[in-house]
Design an enzyme around this catalytic site. Structure first.
Site, PDB file in Angstrom:
ATOM      1  N   GLU A  22       4.068 -14.882 -28.457  1.00 49.31           N
ATOM      2  CA  GLU A  22       5.027 -15.944 -28.193  1.00 49.31           C
ATOM      3  C   GLU A  22       4.870 -16.452 -26.760  1.00 49.31           C
ATOM      4  OE1 GLU A  22       8.445 -14.128 -30.007  1.00 49.31           O
ATOM      5  OE2 GLU A  22       9.654 -15.790 -29.236  1.00 49.31           O
ATOM      6  N   TYR A  23       4.738 -15.497 -25.851  1.00 48.51           N
ATOM      7  CA  TYR A  23       4.585 -15.831 -24.440  1.00 48.51           C
ATOM      8  C   TYR A  23       3.314 -16.649 -24.236  1.00 48.51           C
ATOM      9  CZ  TYR A  23       4.172 -15.104 -19.392  1.00 48.51           C
ATOM     10  OH  TYR A  23       4.051 -15.287 -18.045  1.00 48.51           O
ATOM     11  N   ASP A  24       2.228 -16.184 -24.837  1.00 49.10           N
ATOM     12  CA  ASP A  24       0.952 -16.884 -24.706  1.00 49.10           C
ATOM     13  C   ASP A  24       1.034 -18.310 -25.257  1.00 49.10           C
ATOM     14  OD1 ASP A  24      -0.060 -14.635 -23.593  1.00 49.10           O
ATOM     15  OD2 ASP A  24      -1.117 -13.944 -25.393  1.00 49.10           O
ATOM     16  N   SER A  68       9.124   0.051  11.003  1.00 57.41           N
ATOM     17  CA  SER A  68       9.012   1.193  10.096  1.00 57.41           C
ATOM     18  C   SER A  68      10.251   2.057  10.260  1.00 57.41           C
ATOM     19  CB  SER A  68       7.746   1.972  10.388  1.00 57.41           C
ATOM     20  OG  SER A  68       7.774   2.407  11.718  1.00 57.41           O
ATOM     21  N   GLU A  81      18.291   5.009  -1.392  1.00 58.14           N
ATOM     22  CA  GLU A  81      17.372   4.399  -2.366  1.00 58.14           C
ATOM     23  C   GLU A  81      16.016   5.102  -2.328  1.00 58.14           C
ATOM     24  OE1 GLU A  81      16.220   0.439   0.280  1.00 58.14           O
ATOM     25  OE2 GLU A  81      18.128   0.442  -0.783  1.00 58.14           O
ATOM     26  N   LYS A 123      12.091   5.754  -1.596  1.00 58.69           N
ATOM     27  CA  LYS A 123      11.044   5.346  -0.667  1.00 58.69           C
ATOM     28  C   LYS A 123       9.780   5.170  -1.506  1.00 58.69           C
ATOM     29  CE  LYS A 123       9.018   6.182   3.845  1.00 58.69           C
ATOM     30  NZ  LYS A 123       7.777   5.529   3.507  1.00 58.69           N
ATOM     31  N   ASP A 173       6.132   4.493  -2.726  1.00 60.15           N
ATOM     32  CA  ASP A 173       4.860   4.845  -2.105  1.00 60.15           C
ATOM     33  C   ASP A 173       3.818   3.770  -2.394  1.00 60.15           C
ATOM     34  OD1 ASP A 173       3.054   6.263  -0.675  1.00 60.15           O
ATOM     35  OD2 ASP A 173       2.729   7.827  -2.171  1.00 60.15           O
ATOM     36  N   ARG A 215       2.203  -5.919   6.226  1.00 58.89           N
ATOM     37  CA  ARG A 215       2.921  -5.506   7.430  1.00 58.89           C
ATOM     38  C   ARG A 215       2.023  -5.576   8.663  1.00 58.89           C
ATOM     39  NH1 ARG A 215       3.673  -0.675   9.886  1.00 58.89           N
ATOM     40  NH2 ARG A 215       5.533  -0.552  11.166  1.00 58.89           N
ATOM     41  N   TYR A 241      13.523  -4.553  -1.019  1.00 57.36           N
ATOM     42  CA  TYR A 241      14.519  -3.629  -0.458  1.00 57.36           C
ATOM     43  C   TYR A 241      15.038  -4.071   0.908  1.00 57.36           C
ATOM     44  CZ  TYR A 241      10.192  -1.872   1.655  1.00 57.36           C
ATOM     45  OH  TYR A 241       8.990  -1.769   2.294  1.00 57.36           O
ATOM     46  N   LYS A 265      20.334   4.095   4.238  1.00 56.30           N
ATOM     47  CA  LYS A 265      20.666   2.952   5.090  1.00 56.30           C
ATOM     48  C   LYS A 265      22.176   2.858   5.208  1.00 56.30           C
ATOM     49  CE  LYS A 265      16.539   0.537   3.549  1.00 56.30           C
ATOM     50  NZ  LYS A 265      15.949  -0.427   2.602  1.00 56.30           N
ATOM     51  N   LYS A 282      11.625  12.413   3.708  1.00 54.75           N
ATOM     52  CA  LYS A 282      10.383  12.558   2.946  1.00 54.75           C
ATOM     53  C   LYS A 282      10.399  13.805   2.076  1.00 54.75           C
ATOM     54  CE  LYS A 282       6.880  10.478   4.303  1.00 54.75           C
ATOM     55  NZ  LYS A 282       6.203   9.780   5.350  1.00 54.75           N
ATOM     56  N   CYS A 324     -24.966  34.692 -12.129  1.00 56.26           N
ATOM     57  CA  CYS A 324     -23.552  34.991 -11.900  1.00 56.26           C
ATOM     58  C   CYS A 324     -23.392  35.785 -10.603  1.00 56.26           C
ATOM     59  CB  CYS A 324     -23.002  35.787 -13.075  1.00 56.26           C
ATOM     60  SG  CYS A 324     -21.321  36.365 -12.819  1.00 56.26           S
ATOM     61  N   CYS A 328     -22.078  39.518 -11.759  1.00 51.88           N
ATOM     62  CA  CYS A 328     -22.871  40.487 -12.521  1.00 51.88           C
ATOM     63  C   CYS A 328     -24.367  40.174 -12.508  1.00 51.88           C
ATOM     64  CB  CYS A 328     -22.374  40.576 -13.964  1.00 51.88           C
ATOM     65  SG  CYS A 328     -22.790  39.137 -14.943  1.00 51.88           S
ATOM     66  N   CYS A 342     -21.332  32.116 -17.397  1.00 53.44           N
ATOM     67  CA  CYS A 342     -22.048  33.360 -17.165  1.00 53.44           C
ATOM     68  C   CYS A 342     -22.335  33.954 -18.537  1.00 53.44           C
ATOM     69  CB  CYS A 342     -21.181  34.297 -16.340  1.00 53.44           C
ATOM     70  SG  CYS A 342     -21.670  36.026 -16.485  1.00 53.44           S
ATOM     71  N   CYS A 388     -19.973  41.619 -17.623  1.00 49.82           N
ATOM     72  CA  CYS A 388     -19.586  41.025 -16.343  1.00 49.82           C
ATOM     73  C   CYS A 388     -18.182  41.497 -15.961  1.00 49.82           C
ATOM     74  CB  CYS A 388     -19.618  39.503 -16.458  1.00 49.82           C
ATOM     75  SG  CYS A 388     -19.077  38.661 -14.956  1.00 49.82           S
TER      76      CYS A 388
HETATM   77  S1  IVH Z   1      13.218  -0.299   4.764  1.00 46.11           S
HETATM   78  C1  IVH Z   1      13.702  -1.513   9.032  1.00 46.11           C
HETATM   79  N1  IVH Z   1      13.308   0.712   2.335  1.00 46.11           N
HETATM   80  O1  IVH Z   1       8.501   2.746   4.217  1.00 46.11           O
HETATM   81  C2  IVH Z   1      13.441  -0.786   7.797  1.00 46.11           C
HETATM   82  N2  IVH Z   1      11.254   0.817   3.516  1.00 46.11           N
HETATM   83  O2  IVH Z   1       8.364   3.925   7.001  1.00 46.11           O
HETATM   84  C3  IVH Z   1      12.283  -1.285   7.051  1.00 46.11           C
HETATM   85  N3  IVH Z   1       9.413   1.826   2.241  1.00 46.11           N
HETATM   86  O3  IVH Z   1       6.957   0.126   5.947  1.00 46.11           O
HETATM   87  C4  IVH Z   1      11.898  -0.523   5.886  1.00 46.11           C
HETATM   88  N4  IVH Z   1      10.555   2.194   0.404  1.00 46.11           N
HETATM   89  O4  IVH Z   1       6.598   0.273   3.433  1.00 46.11           O
HETATM   90  C5  IVH Z   1      12.542   0.493   3.412  1.00 46.11           C
HETATM   91  N5  IVH Z   1      13.530   1.529   0.160  1.00 46.11           N
HETATM   92  C6  IVH Z   1      12.761   1.293   1.235  1.00 46.11           C
HETATM   93  C7  IVH Z   1      11.406   1.646   1.294  1.00 46.11           C
HETATM   94  C8  IVH Z   1      10.674   1.394   2.461  1.00 46.11           C
HETATM   95  C9  IVH Z   1       9.363   2.296   0.984  1.00 46.11           C
HETATM   96  C10 IVH Z   1       8.256   1.850   3.181  1.00 46.11           C
HETATM   97  C11 IVH Z   1       7.936   0.532   3.802  1.00 46.11           C
HETATM   98  C12 IVH Z   1       8.006   0.753   5.261  1.00 46.11           C
HETATM   99  C13 IVH Z   1       7.916   2.225   5.392  1.00 46.11           C
HETATM  100  C14 IVH Z   1       8.711   2.674   6.594  1.00 46.11           C
END
Ligand code: IVH
Length: 707
Positions: free
Chosen positions: A41-43, A88, A126, A128, A130, A149, A237, A328, A352, A446, A449, A464, A470
């Site tokens: 449908e989307y296509d 960061s 929230e 973090k 990766d 960044r 975020y 935050k 972390k 081996c 043995c 082996c 052995c």
């Molecule tokens: S806030 C001023 N929220 O973590 C604050 N960062 O070490 C700006 N990251 O460069 C970052 N999840 O790539 C924020 N829920 C989250 C995040 C987040 C991942 C990363 C982001 C940032 C690094 C900071």
């Protein structure tokens, strides 16, 4: 038809409607994770739109969903200066760090009169993510620029690539401001990463070491058509510049002690139309930006730590990787007061998880000999703290794997330990390879043995060929036999097995049962009490279930379940030992390979000797009872014809688990013949011999089940 033809109003309206429909489905699929339209449908919508835009090029606009992959390949990425720096976060690795953070925040906010003396701070907790941080700038609601960044002040212009992400709207909906830079993370789901690597492998392309690396590599493609093929996703975020937003929070919704932020210099919150971080994320979502819903508003350090623990527990189940959680301060006014130190905000903190990946040096590669002789290359590593423990060894699986990953002794390697899994070497950091890093060569004999090491043509592993000659294989077989799912001999650990085998005291499983307290106390760290306990455990192990014993023998391809099925089918060790391959094939889930392996095992004189020695040492297996009890214990049934509801397999399984046996031929000893439709000579023979005949219903009744 002329390319300059001006589109009539009706077509214009149709094009707008198609775009809206497509964006709607994109939003449902990529942002809300709740698709409604089928792919077809989307296509179809997309094709219609493409056709109309081809016919009336004056209708084409950059924010049309047909224009996601538009740009030609770049020679290099341009630099972009961020309107506001992309900062960061400070990191916390322990509970103490989090407590100290909360204390600092509380004290600043109290001094500023934004928090009552006994009031806890309200935070948003929230994920973090990766992945990699991206700022996406919208001007008048239209995606204008996207940048990485970089060093925080200047990043790379990846607009053409970000446009290919369908979770990033090309046009905002709802109440958007004149300028809005959404900040967030680009990442790739773990399953998509695996699949991507599969594709890379079949094309002979370089493999990515982890999802983060794959996301970064995919985004930093000079050809946006390549990025478009990669399943990247985005979660917002945070934000950079905001201009011209209308205030959204009614005064009554504002937090108790909210004071409008003082626009001081280049604060990130200048222009933010909401009172809290949580409201900002809701606002983003209302404009069609993808935000992650796994966030929680919590109070005080206790609330933060609870979130951390909850997320840590569930994170293996998430479709994508996170490397921690982020806290935050919810009130933007409070954020303002807290401000920044150096490059990191004082109002936020990244907590972390213990890193699951670290780099270290590959000092050497040894090989380990397993129970079946399989040779596993093991990486000797410079000790590294990863996944919460110090790792010095990691598996390299097999020879091909080492080739494929191209790891060499001397390399800096990435080591991964996730959860409770065995640490593994993910791959080398090729840029750091020293001169003279050496390739691994599989030894030809081996190390334990001295027997030859062979690799069968269609197998990935080398083995082996020493068998139980052995010592390594002998030790591993003993450890296997003593295991919880086998004979379950408590107190027989690896260290003791090493000593017993090395001293020559134990040559086979049977010798184990001849051990006396007096023999045992001679060994290191063996007091009289533990020696007595072990002898007692051995006594208890003299009457194992037949299935456990069969499993303990370590016959290749015979796992716990097959061992149990064999026990139920044949009823005694003697019967299993004598069964020919055909008889073995009639056991549930036993195919030719398994049947052959079982036959081979019992044909080996050495193995028969061990079994006789075990019997002489007093080992006497018992038949285990199945979950249905033993309604058919000792009875042999024959199945013939087609039953109305049960398949042959199902019926066999039921009979076996009721303690019965299933045979292929009818004799005087047959307890019942179960006959279905089109039963043939077996039914005739049953009648001749006077063996009772049942139908499916009769069988179920016999098993105590209703039809
Ligand atoms: S806030 C001023 N929220 O973590 C604050 N960062 O070490 C700006 N990251 O460069 C970052 N999840 O790539 C924020 N829920 C989250 C995040 C987040 C991942 C990363 C982001 C940032 C690094 C900071």
């Amino acid at each position: 038809m002329s390319a300059l033809e001006k589109a009539p109003e009706t077509v214009r309206a149709q094009v707008l409607a198609l775009r809206q429909a497509i964006e709607h489905h994109n939003h449902l699929y990529y942002v809300l994770d709740a698709p409604q339209a089928s792919d077809a449908e989307y296509d179809r919508l997309m094709l219609q739109l493409q056709a109309l835009e081809a016919q009336y090029p004056d209708l084409v606009v950059p924010e049309s969903p047909t224009q996601r992959v538009g740009a030609a390949p770049l020679a290099a990425f341009e630099s972009v200066r961020h309107a506001r720096p992309m900062r960061s976060l400070g990191n916390a690795f322990s509970e103490e760090d989090v407590l100290a953070f909360d204390k600092r925040v509380s004290s600043v906010l109290r001094d500023a009169g934004l928090l009552r003396p006994d009031e806890p701070v309200e935070y948003v907790a929230e994920f973090k993510f990766d992945g990699l941080a991206i700022g996406v700038r919208y001007e008048h609601g239209v995606l204008a620029q996207a940048a990485t960044r970089g060093d925080g002040r200047v990043g790379e212009n990846v607009t053409a690539n970000i446009r290919t992400l369908r979770s990033v709207p090309l046009k905002l909906r709802g109440d958007y401001p004149a300028v809005l830079e959404v900040r967030g993370e680009v990442l790739i789901n773990r399953a998509d990463f695996e699949h991507l690597n599969e594709v890379q492998r079949t094309h002979g392309d370089k493999l990515f070491v982890n999802p983060r690396n794959a996301a970064a590599g995919s985004l930093r493609q000079l050809d946006p058509r390549v990025t478009a093929q990669r399943p990247l996703r985005f979660f917002g975020y945070g934000w950079g510049e905001i201009i011209g937003a209308r205030s959204r929070a009614a005064p009554s919704e504002q937090p108790d002690l909210f004071k409008p932020p003082v626009p001081a210099g280049d604060s990130d919150n200048v222009g933010a139309p909401c009172a809290t971080h949580a409201q900002m994320l809701d606002w983003f979502e209302s404009m069609g930006v993808a935000v992650n819903h796994n966030r929680r508003i919590v109070k005080g350090a206790a609330g933060l730590l609870e979130f951390y623990a909850d997320v840590g527990r569930d994170r293996a189940q998430l479709p994508f990787g996170i490397d921690g959680v982020v806290y935050k301060v919810n009130s933007l006014a409070a954020q303002e007061v807290l401000g920044y130190v150096a490059r990191a905000p004082r109002f936020a903190l990244a907590h972390k998880f213990p890193a699951q990946e670290e780099t270290t040096i590959l000092v050497g590669i040894d090989v380990q000999v397993g129970r079946t002789g399989a040779i596993t290359p093991v990486a000797r590593l410079k000790p590294v703290f990863v996944g919460g423990v110090t790792v010095t060894n990691a598996t390299l699986h097999n020879e091909d794997e080492i080739r494929r990953k191209d790891v060499r002794v001397g390399d800096t390697v990435i080591v991964r330990r996730a959860g409770d899994v065995i640490p593994e070497v993910v791959g080398p950091v090729v840029e750091l390879r020293p001169e003279g890093a050496t390739l691994f060569v599989m030894p030809t004999s081996c190390p334990v043995c001295g027997s030859a090491i062979r690799r069968l043509e269609d197998e990935a592993v080398s083995r082996c060929t020493g068998g139980l000659f052995c010592a390594a294989q002998r030790k591993q077989s003993l450890i296997h036999a003593a295991g919880r799912k086998a004979l379950d001999i408590e107190g027989l650990g690896e260290k003791l097995v090493d000593q017993l085998v090395d001293s020559g005291r134990i040559k086979s499983l049977a010798d184990l049962f001849l051990l006396r307290v007096e023999d045992l106390i001679l060994y290191d760290r063996m007091g009289r009490k533990s020696a007595e306990n072990l002898v007692q455990a051995l006594d208890k192990a003299r009457h194992p279930g037949l299935g456990r014993l069969l499993f303990a023998l370590g016959i290749r391809h015979v796992g716990e379940t097959t061992a149990r099925d064999l026990a139920r089918h044949f009823g005694s060790l003697g019967a299993v030992m004598e069964a020919d391959e055909e008889a073995l094939l009639s056991v549930n889930d036993v195919g030719p390979v398994v049947a052959h392996s079982i036959r081979q095992f019992f044909d080996e004189a050495h193995n028969r000797d061990v079994i006789h020695a075990l019997e002489a040492a007093g080992l006497k297996p018992e038949l285990e009872s199945g979950p249905e009890g033993q309604a058919l214990a000792g009875k042999t049934l024959v199945l013939t014809g087609t039953m109305p509801t049960l398949t042959r397999d199902e019926a066999t399984r039921m009979i076996l688990s009721a303690g019965g046996k299933v045979s292929g031929s009818v004799s005087k000893k047959t307890a019942y013949v179960v006959a279905g439709e089109e039963a043939g000579s077996k039914l005739t023979k049953a009648r001749d011999l006077g063996v009772p005949v049942l139908d499916e219903e009769g069988l179920l009744a016999l098993l105590g089940r209703q039809g």
